[in-house]
Design a protein around this motif. Structure first.
Motif, PDB file in Angstrom:
ATOM      1  N   LEU A 121       2.199  40.832 -56.173  1.00  0.00           N
ATOM      2  CA  LEU A 121       1.347  41.222 -57.298  1.00  0.00           C
ATOM      3  C   LEU A 121       1.803  42.548 -57.915  1.00  0.00           C
ATOM      4  N   LEU A 122       2.206  43.496 -57.076  1.00  0.00           N
ATOM      5  CA  LEU A 122       2.733  44.753 -57.615  1.00  0.00           C
ATOM      6  C   LEU A 122       4.007  44.507 -58.415  1.00  0.00           C
ATOM      7  N   ASP A 123       4.792  43.544 -57.976  1.00  0.00           N
ATOM      8  CA  ASP A 123       5.986  43.170 -58.731  1.00  0.00           C
ATOM      9  C   ASP A 123       5.600  42.606 -60.093  1.00  0.00           C
ATOM     10  N   ARG A 124       4.566  41.775 -60.131  1.00  0.00           N
ATOM     11  CA  ARG A 124       4.125  41.170 -61.388  1.00  0.00           C
ATOM     12  C   ARG A 124       3.612  42.206 -62.383  1.00  0.00           C
ATOM     13  N   VAL A 125       3.008  43.275 -61.865  1.00  0.00           N
ATOM     14  CA  VAL A 125       2.488  44.304 -62.766  1.00  0.00           C
ATOM     15  C   VAL A 125       3.498  45.431 -62.985  1.00  0.00           C
ATOM     16  N   GLY A 126       4.736  45.215 -62.517  1.00  0.00           N
ATOM     17  CA  GLY A 126       5.813  46.165 -62.782  1.00  0.00           C
ATOM     18  C   GLY A 126       5.827  47.385 -61.886  1.00  0.00           C
ATOM     19  N   LEU A 127       5.259  47.256 -60.669  1.00  0.00           N
ATOM     20  CA  LEU A 127       5.162  48.420 -59.790  1.00  0.00           C
ATOM     21  C   LEU A 127       5.759  48.171 -58.406  1.00  0.00           C
ATOM     22  N   ALA A 151      -7.514  43.456 -58.125  1.00  0.00           N
ATOM     23  CA  ALA A 151      -8.513  42.533 -58.666  1.00  0.00           C
ATOM     24  C   ALA A 151      -8.033  41.088 -58.618  1.00  0.00           C
ATOM     25  N   LEU A 152      -6.711  40.882 -58.680  1.00  0.00           N
ATOM     26  CA  LEU A 152      -6.140  39.536 -58.681  1.00  0.00           C
ATOM     27  C   LEU A 152      -5.777  39.044 -57.283  1.00  0.00           C
ATOM     28  N   TYR A 153      -5.924  39.906 -56.303  1.00  0.00           N
ATOM     29  CA  TYR A 153      -5.377  39.661 -54.964  1.00  0.00           C
ATOM     30  C   TYR A 153      -5.863  38.363 -54.332  1.00  0.00           C
ATOM     31  N   ASN A 154      -7.131  38.058 -54.462  1.00  0.00           N
ATOM     32  CA  ASN A 154      -7.695  36.863 -53.822  1.00  0.00           C
ATOM     33  C   ASN A 154      -7.719  35.639 -54.727  1.00  0.00           C
ATOM     34  N   PRO A 156      -9.036  35.210 -57.744  1.00  0.00           N
ATOM     35  CA  PRO A 156     -10.462  35.024 -58.046  1.00  0.00           C
ATOM     36  C   PRO A 156     -10.701  33.993 -59.137  1.00  0.00           C
ATOM     37  N   GLU A 157     -11.841  33.328 -59.037  1.00  0.00           N
ATOM     38  CA  GLU A 157     -12.229  32.381 -60.076  1.00  0.00           C
ATOM     39  C   GLU A 157     -12.683  33.100 -61.342  1.00  0.00           C
ATOM     40  N   VAL A 158     -13.173  34.329 -61.189  1.00  0.00           N
ATOM     41  CA  VAL A 158     -13.577  35.146 -62.338  1.00  0.00           C
ATOM     42  C   VAL A 158     -13.153  36.590 -62.079  1.00  0.00           C
ATOM     43  N   VAL A 159     -12.504  37.213 -63.066  1.00  0.00           N
ATOM     44  CA  VAL A 159     -12.245  38.652 -63.029  1.00  0.00           C
ATOM     45  C   VAL A 159     -13.189  39.317 -64.020  1.00  0.00           C
ATOM     46  N   PHE A 160     -13.946  40.307 -63.548  1.00  0.00           N
ATOM     47  CA  PHE A 160     -14.846  41.085 -64.396  1.00  0.00           C
ATOM     48  C   PHE A 160     -14.206  42.450 -64.632  1.00  0.00           C
ATOM     49  N   ALA A 161     -13.952  42.777 -65.888  1.00  0.00           N
ATOM     50  CA  ALA A 161     -13.299  44.037 -66.235  1.00  0.00           C
ATOM     51  C   ALA A 161     -14.220  44.840 -67.148  1.00  0.00           C
ATOM     52  N   ASP A 162     -14.658  46.009 -66.675  1.00  0.00           N
ATOM     53  CA  ASP A 162     -15.616  46.831 -67.411  1.00  0.00           C
ATOM     54  C   ASP A 162     -14.889  48.025 -68.023  1.00  0.00           C
ATOM     55  N   GLU A 163     -14.587  47.947 -69.309  1.00  0.00           N
ATOM     56  CA  GLU A 163     -13.872  49.000 -70.041  1.00  0.00           C
ATOM     57  C   GLU A 163     -12.599  49.424 -69.293  1.00  0.00           C
ATOM     58  N   PRO A 164     -11.729  48.474 -68.918  1.00  0.00           N
ATOM     59  CA  PRO A 164     -10.580  48.826 -68.075  1.00  0.00           C
ATOM     60  C   PRO A 164      -9.520  49.646 -68.782  1.00  0.00           C
ATOM     61  N   THR A 165      -9.588  49.752 -70.120  1.00  0.00           N
ATOM     62  CA  THR A 165      -8.556  50.484 -70.861  1.00  0.00           C
ATOM     63  C   THR A 165      -9.090  51.774 -71.482  1.00  0.00           C
ATOM     64  N   ALA A 166     -10.338  52.113 -71.231  1.00  0.00           N
ATOM     65  CA  ALA A 166     -10.974  53.224 -71.935  1.00  0.00           C
ATOM     66  C   ALA A 166     -10.315  54.569 -71.632  1.00  0.00           C
ATOM     67  N   SER A 167      -9.767  54.725 -70.429  1.00  0.00           N
ATOM     68  CA  SER A 167      -9.166  56.010 -70.062  1.00  0.00           C
ATOM     69  C   SER A 167      -7.658  56.042 -70.301  1.00  0.00           C
ATOM     70  N   LEU A 168      -7.134  54.991 -70.959  1.00  0.00           N
ATOM     71  CA  LEU A 168      -5.694  54.888 -71.189  1.00  0.00           C
ATOM     72  C   LEU A 168      -5.375  55.006 -72.668  1.00  0.00           C
ATOM     73  N   HIS A 183      -1.598  36.919 -65.655  1.00  0.00           N
ATOM     74  CA  HIS A 183      -1.535  36.665 -64.223  1.00  0.00           C
ATOM     75  C   HIS A 183      -2.862  36.222 -63.606  1.00  0.00           C
ATOM     76  N   ARG A 184      -3.931  36.153 -64.388  1.00  0.00           N
ATOM     77  CA  ARG A 184      -5.185  35.638 -63.836  1.00  0.00           C
ATOM     78  C   ARG A 184      -5.051  34.137 -63.608  1.00  0.00           C
ATOM     79  N   THR A 185      -5.774  33.624 -62.630  1.00  0.00           N
ATOM     80  CA  THR A 185      -5.781  32.193 -62.356  1.00  0.00           C
ATOM     81  C   THR A 185      -7.116  31.559 -62.741  1.00  0.00           C
ATOM     82  N   GLY A 186      -8.092  32.381 -63.132  1.00  0.00           N
ATOM     83  CA  GLY A 186      -9.406  31.866 -63.493  1.00  0.00           C
ATOM     84  C   GLY A 186      -9.895  32.482 -64.783  1.00  0.00           C
ATOM     85  N   SER A 187     -11.211  32.634 -64.882  1.00  0.00           N
ATOM     86  CA  SER A 187     -11.826  33.203 -66.080  1.00  0.00           C
ATOM     87  C   SER A 187     -11.690  34.724 -66.074  1.00  0.00           C
TER      88      SER A 187
END
Length: 221
Positions: A121-127, A151-154, A156-168, A183-187
């Protein structure tokens, strides 16, 4: 997959009732990317908490895969959050004394293929090359990408992201959304106030004063 039905979330402010969510009905289909858009204080995060079962509605109901959260035990809701959901928040919450790969593995340390899965997963996100670095050695964007991997590790059927870009900055923010989308597999349910981040959403729901607009805005894609 997941829904709220006529759900309200009310807080008591001394002698005044404050509606964080007001009679909201919303469904999220399997595999769908839904963006919840609105200004600060419009109820976006509260709606995400209802959808994920982190908070219970004051009235109305919230459901996951045909079951009302209210009918589940605390242990069952907790298990669903670990096994079925992934979470990503505005601030990159990482444990300072753990490396990037250890922070990813933290969500499920007893998983048999934990290190291999985390490294992939770190490879997929470039790290991949930053796997053994500590949070203090990473930039803000890199820290958030570690959180994406976690967040993608398990799967998940749903990823919930709360303002994930606000500090970037905008470039780093778009990169985080692209990684989530690819890279998500679900919603994916993402709360944001930034219209620049919703171009790839399947559907955009707008909120104001705790309510969903009568006619949700569709994305331009």
């Amino acid at each position: 997959m997941i829904e709220v039905r006529s759900a309200s979330l009310v807080y008591q402010d001394f002698d005044r009732q404050v509606y964080a969510c007001r009679e909201v009905t919303l469904e999220v289909a399997a595999g769908e990317f839904v963006a919840i858009l609105g200004p600060s204080g419009s109820g976006k995060s509260s709606l995400l908490y209802l959808l994920s079962g982190l908070k219970s509605p004051t009235s109305g109901s919230a459901w996951f895969k045909g079951r009302d959260y209210a009918e589940m035990s605390d242990a069952e809701r907790a298990r669903i959050r670990i096994e079925n959901f992934g979470f990503l928040f505005q601030q990159a919450f990482l444990v300072g004394y753990l490396t990037a790969i250890e922070n990813v593995m933290l969500v499920d340390p007893i998983r048999g293929d934990s290190r291999e899965r985390a490294l992939d997963l770190l490879d997929r996100v470039g790290l991949r090359t930053e796997a053994n670095r500590y949070p203090s050695e990473l930039s803000g964007g890199q820290k958030q990408r570690v959180c994406v991997a976690r967040a993608l590790y398990n799967d998940p059927e749903v990823v919930f992201a709360d303002e994930p870009t606000a500090s970037l900055d905008q470039e780093a923010g778009k990169g985080v959304v692209q990684v989530l989308r690819e890279h998500r597999t679900g919603s994916l349910v993402m709360v944001t106030h930034d219209q620049a981040m919703i171009a790839s959403a399947d559907r955009v729901v707008t909120m104001d004063d705790g309510a969903v607009y009568p006619a949700p805005v569709e994305s331009s894609q």
